[in-house]
Design a protein around this motif. Structure first.
Motif, PDB file in Angstrom:
ATOM      1  N   GLN A  80       0.817  -1.216   0.000  1.00 58.93           N
ATOM      2  CA  GLN A  80       0.000   0.000   0.000  1.00 58.93           C
ATOM      3  C   GLN A  80       0.853   1.270   0.000  1.00 58.93           C
ATOM      4  N   LEU A  81       2.074   1.178   0.461  1.00 56.72           N
ATOM      5  CA  LEU A  81       2.953   2.352   0.484  1.00 56.72           C
ATOM      6  C   LEU A  81       3.308   2.816  -0.921  1.00 56.72           C
ATOM      7  N   GLY A  82       3.200   1.940  -1.887  1.00 51.08           N
ATOM      8  CA  GLY A  82       3.478   2.304  -3.270  1.00 51.08           C
ATOM      9  C   GLY A  82       2.438   3.226  -3.881  1.00 51.08           C
ATOM     10  N   GLN A  83       1.313   3.409  -3.229  1.00 54.42           N
ATOM     11  CA  GLN A  83       0.242   4.257  -3.760  1.00 54.42           C
ATOM     12  C   GLN A  83       0.466   5.744  -3.480  1.00 54.42           C
ATOM     13  N   LEU A  84       1.381   6.068  -2.598  1.00 52.02           N
ATOM     14  CA  LEU A  84       1.654   7.469  -2.269  1.00 52.02           C
ATOM     15  C   LEU A  84       2.557   8.106  -3.318  1.00 52.02           C
ATOM     16  N   GLU A  85       2.515   9.422  -3.391  1.00 53.46           N
ATOM     17  CA  GLU A  85       3.471  10.151  -4.216  1.00 53.46           C
ATOM     18  C   GLU A  85       4.835  10.045  -3.531  1.00 53.46           C
ATOM     19  N   PRO A  86       5.924   9.877  -4.278  1.00 54.75           N
ATOM     20  CA  PRO A  86       7.240   9.726  -3.651  1.00 54.75           C
ATOM     21  C   PRO A  86       7.606  10.857  -2.683  1.00 54.75           C
ATOM     22  N   ALA A  87       7.302  12.093  -3.045  1.00 56.62           N
ATOM     23  CA  ALA A  87       7.637  13.219  -2.155  1.00 56.62           C
ATOM     24  C   ALA A  87       6.848  13.135  -0.851  1.00 56.62           C
ATOM     25  N   ALA A  88       5.575  12.777  -0.943  1.00 59.49           N
ATOM     26  CA  ALA A  88       4.743  12.640   0.260  1.00 59.49           C
ATOM     27  C   ALA A  88       5.225  11.463   1.104  1.00 59.49           C
ATOM     28  N   PHE A  89       5.631  10.390   0.444  1.00 60.59           N
ATOM     29  CA  PHE A  89       6.157   9.233   1.160  1.00 60.59           C
ATOM     30  C   PHE A  89       7.435   9.614   1.908  1.00 60.59           C
ATOM     31  N   GLY A  90       8.343  10.303   1.244  1.00 57.16           N
ATOM     32  CA  GLY A  90       9.597  10.725   1.874  1.00 57.16           C
ATOM     33  C   GLY A  90       9.348  11.592   3.096  1.00 57.16           C
ATOM     34  N   LYS A  91       8.410  12.511   2.979  1.00 57.33           N
ATOM     35  CA  LYS A  91       8.078  13.386   4.109  1.00 57.33           C
ATOM     36  C   LYS A  91       7.446  12.578   5.240  1.00 57.33           C
ATOM     37  N   ALA A  92       6.573  11.640   4.902  1.00 62.30           N
ATOM     38  CA  ALA A  92       5.921  10.808   5.922  1.00 62.30           C
ATOM     39  C   ALA A  92       6.939   9.946   6.661  1.00 62.30           C
ATOM     40  N   VAL A  93       7.897   9.389   5.940  1.00 66.03           N
ATOM     41  CA  VAL A  93       8.933   8.578   6.572  1.00 66.03           C
ATOM     42  C   VAL A  93       9.769   9.441   7.514  1.00 66.03           C
ATOM     43  N   SER A  94      10.150  10.615   7.050  1.00 69.97           N
ATOM     44  CA  SER A  94      10.953  11.516   7.870  1.00 69.97           C
ATOM     45  C   SER A  94      10.226  11.891   9.160  1.00 69.97           C
ATOM     46  N   VAL A  95       8.983  12.321   9.028  1.00 67.88           N
ATOM     47  CA  VAL A  95       8.197  12.731  10.201  1.00 67.88           C
ATOM     48  C   VAL A  95       7.973  11.538  11.135  1.00 67.88           C
ATOM     49  N   SER A  96       7.700  10.378  10.568  1.00 65.26           N
ATOM     50  CA  SER A  96       7.479   9.174  11.381  1.00 65.26           C
ATOM     51  C   SER A  96       8.729   8.791  12.165  1.00 65.26           C
ATOM     52  N   GLU A  97       9.876   8.850  11.515  1.00 61.13           N
ATOM     53  CA  GLU A  97      11.125   8.503  12.194  1.00 61.13           C
ATOM     54  C   GLU A  97      11.458   9.528  13.283  1.00 61.13           C
ATOM     55  N   ILE A  98      11.208  10.790  13.022  1.00 62.79           N
ATOM     56  CA  ILE A  98      11.452  11.819  14.037  1.00 62.79           C
ATOM     57  C   ILE A  98      10.521  11.608  15.228  1.00 62.79           C
ATOM     58  N   ALA A  99       9.257  11.314  14.961  1.00 63.66           N
ATOM     59  CA  ALA A  99       8.299  11.080  16.050  1.00 63.66           C
ATOM     60  C   ALA A  99       8.663   9.843  16.863  1.00 63.66           C
ATOM     61  N   LEU A 100       9.011   8.750  16.189  1.00 61.71           N
ATOM     62  CA  LEU A 100       9.370   7.519  16.886  1.00 61.71           C
ATOM     63  C   LEU A 100      10.666   7.696  17.674  1.00 61.71           C
ATOM     64  N   GLY A 101      11.666   8.287  17.053  1.00 64.14           N
ATOM     65  CA  GLY A 101      12.930   8.525  17.754  1.00 64.14           C
ATOM     66  C   GLY A 101      12.726   9.394  18.989  1.00 64.14           C
ATOM     67  N   SER A 102      11.904  10.421  18.856  1.00 64.83           N
ATOM     68  CA  SER A 102      11.613  11.298  19.998  1.00 64.83           C
ATOM     69  C   SER A 102      10.863  10.550  21.093  1.00 64.83           C
ATOM     70  N   ALA A 103       9.899   9.721  20.710  1.00 68.64           N
ATOM     71  CA  ALA A 103       9.137   8.946  21.705  1.00 68.64           C
ATOM     72  C   ALA A 103      10.061   8.002  22.474  1.00 68.64           C
ATOM     73  N   LEU A 104      11.018   7.419  21.787  1.00 67.71           N
ATOM     74  CA  LEU A 104      11.967   6.528  22.453  1.00 67.71           C
ATOM     75  C   LEU A 104      12.881   7.296  23.400  1.00 67.71           C
ATOM     76  N   LEU A 105      13.231   8.510  23.051  1.00 67.63           N
ATOM     77  CA  LEU A 105      14.146   9.306  23.874  1.00 67.63           C
ATOM     78  C   LEU A 105      13.463   9.997  25.047  1.00 67.63           C
ATOM     79  N   LEU A 106      12.165  10.233  24.959  1.00 72.51           N
ATOM     80  CA  LEU A 106      11.447  10.933  26.031  1.00 72.51           C
ATOM     81  C   LEU A 106      11.025   9.957  27.125  1.00 72.51           C
ATOM     82  N   PRO A 107      11.545  10.123  28.333  1.00 70.99           N
ATOM     83  CA  PRO A 107      11.207   9.180  29.403  1.00 70.99           C
ATOM     84  C   PRO A 107       9.742   9.244  29.854  1.00 70.99           C
ATOM     85  N   ILE A 108       9.008  10.289  29.460  1.00 75.17           N
ATOM     86  CA  ILE A 108       7.595  10.361  29.862  1.00 75.17           C
ATOM     87  C   ILE A 108       6.719   9.410  29.046  1.00 75.17           C
TER      88      ILE A 108
END
Length: 143
Positions: free
Chosen positions: A46-74
């Motif tokens: 299903q990831l192939g249905q996105l526009e490449p630019a939108a996919f790249g932005k979604a991956v970036s934002v997702s990784e930043i959110a996940l990395g931040s969640a892992l680093l935040l002790p709350i």
């Protein structure tokens, strides 16, 4: 209910790695995003249905959110582990379903697949974060 040193180490290592990856993808060009999307869509079509630019932005934002969640002790370790588990599941599915990444047994990586196969450590960290506290509490109760 504090965080253990073991959980802190797991979260720090994986969180910093993923956060850095997401930040580096903030300005990903469309051709690189398309290549990343092709690889990811092997694991989740299903990831192939996105526009490449939108996919790249979604991956970036997702990784930043996940990395931040892992680093935040709350953020509870179990919740951070669930997010990491989903993320690593997509990575491993892409690895296992991309032709040429595994040897004929379907598991061991080829030289091309080593870069993706190494992400299995993220799945291991996710399992430790999800189930680690419960195991420690059960061991205490048995004493």
């Amino acid at each position: 209910m504090g965080i253990s040193i073991a959980n802190a180490a797991l979260r720090l290592v994986s969180g910093a790695f993923i956060l850095n990856s997401g930040i580096n993808k903030l300005r990903i060009d469309e051709a690189s995003a398309a290549g990343l999307q092709q690889l990811a869509s092997n694991g989740v079509p299903q990831l192939g249905q996105l526009e490449p630019a939108a996919f790249g932005k979604a991956v970036s934002v997702s990784e930043i959110a996940l990395g931040s969640a892992l680093l935040l002790p709350i953020i509870p370790s179990r919740l951070a582990g669930l997010g990491l588990g989903a993320f690593s599941g997509v990575l491993l599915a892409s690895y296992l379903r991309t032709p040429g990444m595994t040897e004929s047994d379907g598991i061991r990586p080829t030289s091309d697949g080593t870069a993706l196969a190494k992400d299995a450590w993220l799945a291991g960290i996710a399992v430790a974060l999800i189930f680690g506290r419960r195991s420690a509490k059960l061991a205490k109760k048995k004493k």
